[in-house]
Design a protein around this motif. Structure first.
Motif, short mmCIF file in Angstrom:
data_model
loop_
_atom_site.label_atom_id
_atom_site.label_comp_id
_atom_site.label_asym_id
_atom_site.label_seq_id
_atom_site.Cartn_x
_atom_site.Cartn_y
_atom_site.Cartn_z
N ARG A 141 46.31 27.26 45.99
CA ARG A 141 47.12 28.27 46.70
C ARG A 141 47.70 29.29 45.70
N SER A 142 48.22 28.78 44.58
CA SER A 142 48.83 29.73 43.63
C SER A 142 47.76 30.62 43.00
N ARG A 143 46.58 30.05 42.74
CA ARG A 143 45.50 30.85 42.15
C ARG A 143 45.04 31.92 43.12
N LEU A 144 44.87 31.51 44.40
CA LEU A 144 44.35 32.44 45.41
C LEU A 144 45.30 33.62 45.63
N SER A 145 46.59 33.30 45.73
CA SER A 145 47.53 34.40 45.99
C SER A 145 47.59 35.34 44.79
N ALA A 146 47.41 34.79 43.58
CA ALA A 146 47.49 35.64 42.39
C ALA A 146 46.22 36.46 42.19
N ARG A 147 45.11 35.96 42.70
CA ARG A 147 43.82 36.59 42.37
C ARG A 147 43.11 37.23 43.55
N LEU A 148 43.83 37.43 44.65
CA LEU A 148 43.15 37.91 45.85
C LEU A 148 42.44 39.25 45.61
N GLY A 149 43.17 40.20 45.03
CA GLY A 149 42.59 41.52 44.77
C GLY A 149 41.39 41.43 43.83
N GLN A 150 41.57 40.60 42.79
CA GLN A 150 40.50 40.43 41.80
C GLN A 150 39.26 39.81 42.44
N LEU A 151 39.48 38.85 43.34
CA LEU A 151 38.35 38.19 44.01
C LEU A 151 37.59 39.16 44.90
N GLU A 152 38.33 40.06 45.57
CA GLU A 152 37.67 41.05 46.42
C GLU A 152 36.81 41.98 45.57
N ALA A 153 37.34 42.40 44.41
CA ALA A 153 36.57 43.28 43.52
C ALA A 153 35.34 42.56 43.01
N GLU A 154 35.50 41.27 42.66
CA GLU A 154 34.36 40.47 42.17
C GLU A 154 33.29 40.36 43.25
N ARG A 155 33.72 40.15 44.51
CA ARG A 155 32.76 40.02 45.62
C ARG A 155 31.96 41.30 45.79
N ASP A 156 32.64 42.47 45.73
CA ASP A 156 31.94 43.74 45.88
C ASP A 156 30.93 43.95 44.75
N SER A 157 31.39 43.62 43.52
CA SER A 157 30.52 43.79 42.36
C SER A 157 29.29 42.87 42.47
N LEU A 158 29.53 41.63 42.92
CA LEU A 158 28.42 40.68 43.06
C LEU A 158 27.42 41.12 44.13
N ALA A 159 27.94 41.71 45.20
CA ALA A 159 27.04 42.18 46.27
C ALA A 159 26.10 43.27 45.73
#
Lengths: 158, 270
Positions: B62-80
């Motif tokens: 939970r703490s990782r997800l809330s801290a990294r939400l924006g970063q994860l979205e950017a990673e997903r776009d880059s990976l796509a």
């Protein structure tokens, strides 16, 4: 008298379980702070204060096995060292003057310090001299306060 | 908890025998094969320690997800985007291999898995547990990495669990090269300003590797797939006169940043 003694023993057993459970529950926080209280060592020493040496060795063995399973390091060595510590601590309490008010703090402080150093040797972590002479004693001092408070709470003395 | 009271000789002997037996049992466990110890650790983690580890995992997640939400979205776009390019390259590669009369490469694959670090008090993250094993096609030794780079290596596997070492482990080694292939060497764990860092040993004396150069796995030895980022060169750390140079490397991934990783399922060779 007998009922009072039974209640004290149960209180001590519950405190030991609470110390061990708190150690594993708070472990991610505790391992990142080098001076954090060593609740596992505190639990083993509490068991050694109230239980027979064989039982204390069993508590130490189980605690060491669980610690090794979480750390993924030196599981057998930790179990052996903690079993030995439990037995040794339970035997050595008879050598001290248990009526002295200083007995419990000194006993717990030295026990936690020694156990922490033994654990670090067994797992191959090298904390350096500051770890041996500063962090381990600081951790032992904080643990001592917690153990003494818990012990006074469950086994009040006249 | 039974009180000690006054020890009778018989009970004292019984206590000593119990303690001796337990210490001996501990020694036996310590000298067991790594896979047997891993099996025991896994059994304890899956039973007695399960509620505690589950609670810890949930809090950390939970703490990782809330801290990294924006970063994860950017990673997903880059990976796509990368996936679209990779699909095209894969098709072109298959077409060119067919033109040259080469057969299909033996297929390898990745297994996504949660990394459970094992950490000793006062020590660094050096080992981890994965809940995949030989039953999932994971055989030790094999590489573990994330999208960002190399994490470590699986050292022992049972049917449903594996024990690995992060790159911070003293026994860790990986063969690396630069993207151009002009320089290569072996990366090991080291220290930089009290923090765990990587050291590149055995780099050619004549070739300078400039700071900022990214090092990739060479694929030599078959432990890691080729082309996984390992780290970035920071500075020269030592020079063996006329022979080789060592460099300080900034790791691509630090153990504390890892939650989900990929385990390399090596292709089966004919």
């Amino acid at each position: 008298m007998r009922a009072e003694r039974g209640a004290r023993e149960w209180g001590a057993a519950v405190t030991v379980v609470l110390f061990v459970a708190a150690h594993f529950l708070l472990r991610p926080l505790l391992v990142s702070w080098t001076m954090a209280p060593d609740l596992l060592a505190g639990g083993i020493l509490l068991a050694s204060l109230h239980a027979r040496p064989g039982t204390a060795a069993g508590v130490g063995f189980a605690a060491g096995l669980l610690e090794g399973a979480v750390a993924l390091e030196a599981m057998g060595a930790l179990a052996a060292i903690f079993a030995l510590a439990g037995y040794g601590a339970a035997r050595s309490r008879e050598l001290f003057f248990a009526d002295s008010p200083l007995f419990l703090p000194v006993y717990v402080f030295l026990g936690v310090w020694a156990l922490r150093l033994a654990e670090q040797v067994a797992t191959g972590s090298t904390p350096g001299w500051t770890g041996w002479v500063l962090e381990a004693p600081a951790s032992a001092a904080i643990t001592t306060v917690l153990v003494v408070v818990a012990d006074r709470a469950v086994t009040p003395r006249p | 908890m039974a009180s000690a009271g006054v020890d009778g000789t018989g009970r004292g002997r019984g206590d000593l025998a119990t303690a001796t037996l337990l210490v001996a049992l501990g020694v036996v466990i310590e000298v067991l094969a790594p896979s047997a110890r891993l099996e025991l650790a896994y059994a304890l983690r899956a039973t007695v320690l399960r509620p505690v580890l589950a609670a810890q995992g949930e809090v950390a997640r939970r703490s990782r997800l809330s801290a990294r939400l924006g970063q994860l979205e950017a990673e997903r776009d880059s990976l796509a985007r990368q996936l679209m390019v990779a699909r095209q390259a894969e098709q072109e590669n298959a077409w060119m291999r067919a033109l040259l009369g080469l057969g299909l490469r033996p297929a390898d694959s990745l297994v996504a898995v949660e990394v459970e670090p094992g950490r000793v008090p006062g020590g660094e993250d050096q080992t981890f547990l994965l809940r995949v094993g030989t039953g999932d096609g994971v055989t030790a030794p094999t590489g573990v990495f994330t999208v960002r780079g190399l994490v470590g290596v699986v050292r022992a596997s049972t049917a449903h669990a594996s024990r690995g070492q992060f790159w911070t482990h003293p026994d860790f080694r990986v063969s690396v090269r630069t993207a151009s292939g002009q320089a290569s060497g072996i990366v090991r764990a080291g220290e930089d300003g009290g923090q765990p860092a990587m050291i590149l040993d055995g780099a050619p004396y004549q070739t300078d590797i400039s700071p900022g150069t990214v090092l990739y796995t060479s694929g030599m030895g078959g432990l890691y797939p080729a082309g996984i980022p390992v780290g970035t060169v920071r500075a020269v750390s030592a020079v063996e006169s006329g022979w080789e140079k060592s460099y300080r490397i900034e790791p691509a991934v630090r153990p504390e940043q890892v939650d989900i990783a990929f385990v390399w399922r090596k292709p089966s060779r004919p």
